[in-house]
Design an enzyme around this catalytic site. Structure first.
Site, PDB file in Angstrom:
ATOM      1  N   LYS A  60     -12.035  11.293   4.596  1.00  0.00           N
ATOM      2  CA  LYS A  60     -13.507  11.376   4.806  1.00  0.00           C
ATOM      3  C   LYS A  60     -14.000  12.030   6.037  1.00  0.00           C
ATOM      4  CE  LYS A  60     -14.387   8.115   1.134  1.00  0.00           C
ATOM      5  NZ  LYS A  60     -14.889   6.606   0.935  1.00  0.00           N
ATOM      6  N   HIS A 111     -10.389  -7.314   6.823  1.00  0.00           N
ATOM      7  CA  HIS A 111     -10.273  -7.547   5.539  1.00  0.00           C
ATOM      8  C   HIS A 111     -10.747  -9.069   5.404  1.00  0.00           C
ATOM      9  CE1 HIS A 111      -6.384  -7.633   7.461  1.00  0.00           C
ATOM     10  NE2 HIS A 111      -6.341  -6.475   7.269  1.00  0.00           N
TER      11      HIS A 111
END
Lengths: 131, 454
Positions: A60, A111
């Site tokens: 991206k 995470h």
């Protein structure tokens, strides 16, 4: 000078599901060193998810998405001596990044038990500093 | 024969097929050598008439193999035909017709080559008890695999279902055998409905034995349905050739040229709308009053497009929806077209169409895999605004559980494909990897679409 930013969020359970459904999935996405690293962890899926998110975030940030002949294994997540994640490029991803004049790639991964997020910033060479 | 770096465009001239090396082989041995020789760069992509509207055939500076020398009908039996991979469907259909035979599926673009018919998506309205895709009638295919060797797939081959949706990713099909049948009289007539009338009769349509193709008029809230059915009568001298010829002339020349002219040279939106609407009214009149016959034949529906697009140029996209919810989809689609026009000033400048296609699990990526579908296919001359329209249309479709085609639904991306096909992507990818571990045939288009998406 900024070339682009990218971010991606991955559900850890999705990774586990993919892993159980297709034995080739892991080889398709991750390099041997990445697999070795993730499998050495107590919860491999969490680390796979973080790395997958990092790869997507990189695509991206480059402004291309996956495509242009790039493979997921062309983008490898490695660590420095302090454990900080870095992106190392291979083959088509390396060529494309050079073409786009990418100089520095910054990566951050985080995470939880259920998900992983990655953020990538790509910088072009700082021309002003050279003046 | 080979050349370097040729700019070969698809038929509508919207996509550069990026041939690094170009070959037009004349024998199977030559074809094997092309694939085997690693000096010929990957991906190796076979090409026919280049009518795909997507990048499925792009060679990415690899090896482009023009299959059009493989153009013979090799064998016709009572119920099968064996044809070389580069033969045009319309040419094969004409030979079959002389023998009193026909294909089960007779698509409008007669220029489709047999290799493509065998392994790519196609569409035509299904007849009662039949399928709407040519590949579903493929019973044997001979191909050159990634090792450069001949491999034969028959109906019992465990990968046959995937081969029918393989788009050249398993190898280059140089010969294919299809089921055929005796030629039959085809009855055809048209009826026009308002959107409300269509919604009302839709439950009856679901029970209809006729094949159903339709023309959509989003700005006039109308739909004209083409009903076709076979009769047991054998075609004789009374067979009407003129009816389809007339329709085909409209599709091939008059409608695209008119659409192009109005879009390009009439700058006033209101006048444009008036001209489109008048033309559409004329077409509806002709369809309902002229294209009527008790005995035509299905191969006559096929159109042979010129090699260069010229004034014939038209382009299209397709998404399929469950037939049960199609009235709702159609209403939404008409609203979508109007809203898009209001916001952007763009409307498609040719007749939109659609088909009812029976449930069909023969090809893995069949758009009617789960149930019988009805499609909504925007059609245009491809002028400015078309691509943006299609991107918006893709979003419209995926939100309504639509299913696309890899070779005819433009601007697909990984997200759309994974949402539409789910686990089938993984199943196919696994087989593709077994067939072609070194990615001899894999181009960037399919690599991107089939990459894992979490």
């Amino acid at each position: 000078m900024l070339l682009g930013i990218g971010t991606d969020l991955v559900n850890t359970q999705q990774i586990a599901k993919y892993k159980s459904q297709s034995d080739f999935f892991i080889d398709e996405i991750f390099t041997n060193d990445e697999i070795k690293y993730c499998e050495s962890m107590a919860f491999p899926e969490t680390h796979y998810a973080g790395r997958f998110a990092a790869k997507e975030a990189f695509f991206k940030a480059l402004g291309t998405g996956i495509g242009y002949g790039m493979k997921f294994t062309d983008v490898e997540v490695i660590q420095d001596d302090l454990g900080k994640p870095l992106i190392k490029l291979h083959r088509k991803a390396k060529i494309l990044a050079e073409k786009k004049n990418a100089a520095t790639i910054h990566l951050s991964i985080s995470h939880s038990k259920t998900s992983a997020i990655a953020f990538v910033v790509i910088q072009k060479p700082n021309l002003e500093a050279n003046v | 024969m080979s050349n370097s770096k040729l700019h070969i465009l698809n038929w509508e001239e919207s996509i550069d097929l990026k041939a690094g090396k170009y070959f037009k082989p004349t024998s199977v041995e030559e074809l094997m050598e092309i694939v085997k020789n690693k000096e010929n760069p990957s991906p190796v992509r076979a090409s026919g008439s280049r009518h795909s509207t997507t990048k499925c055939g792009v060679a990415d500076e690899g090896t482009f193999v023009d299959m059009r020398n493989f153009n013979k009908v090799k064998k016709i039996t009572e119920d099968t035909v064996t044809i070389e991979g580069g033969c045009l469907l319309i040419d094969a259909a004409k030979i079959l017709e002389e023998k009193g035979k026909q294909f089960f599926v007779n698509v409008e673009i007669g220029n489709i080559t047999i290799g493509s018919a065998a392994t790519c998506g196609t569409k035509d309205a299904s007849f009662d008890g039949e399928f709407g895709q040519l590949g579903s009638y493929l019973i044997e295919a001979k191909l050159i695999n990634a090792k450069g060797e001949i491999e034969i797939f028959d109906e019992n081959h465990p990968k046959m279902q995937s081969l029918r949706s393989s788009y050249g990713l398993f190898g280059i099909v140089y010969e294919a055998t299809f089921r055929i049948k005796n030629i039959q009289c085809l009855r055809v007539f048209h009826k026009t409905y308002t959107l409300e009338q269509f919604v009302e009769i839709h439950p009856e349509l679901l029970k209809a034995k006729e094949s159903i193709m339709y023309y959509l008029f989003p700005f006039q809230d109308k739909i004209t349905i083409e009903f076709r059915s076979y009769s047991d009568k054998k075609p004789n001298k009374s067979v009407s050739k003129r009816k389809w010829k007339m329709r085909n002339l409209f599709w091939k020349k008059i409608a695209p040229a008119y659409g192009y002219f109005v879009t390009k040279y009439i700058p006033f939106p209101n006048l444009q709308t008036f001209l489109y609407n008048s033309f559409n009214s004329l077409l509806r009149f002709l369809l309902c009053n002229v294209i009527v016959s008790n005995c035509t034949i299905a191969p006559d529906q096929m159109i042979r497009y010129p090699e260069k697009k010229g004034v014939s140029k038209y382009t299209f996209s397709i998404w399929a929806f469950p037939e049960k919810i199609f009235p709702e989809i159609l209403r939404d689609y008409f609203d979508f077209c109007k809203k898009h026009y209001k916001e952007t000033g763009y409307k498609t400048d040719l007749l939109n169409v659609g088909y009812r296609i029976a449930k069909d699990q023969n090809p893995l990526f069949s758009y009617s895999y789960e149930e019988t579908v009805m499609t909504a296919d925007p059609v245009s001359t491809g002028e400015k605004g078309w691509d943006e329209f299609l991107k918006a249309y893709n979003e419209f479709c995926i939100q309504r559980k639509g299913i696309p085609m890899f070779n005819q639904s433009k601007w697909l991306n990984r997200d759309l494909v994974h949402k539409a096909f789910g686990l089938k992507i993984k199943d196919f990818w696994k087989l593709r990897k077994e067939m072609d571990p070194e990615e001899r045939f894999l181009n960037n288009y399919f690599r991107e679409l089939f990459s894992p998406d979490l």
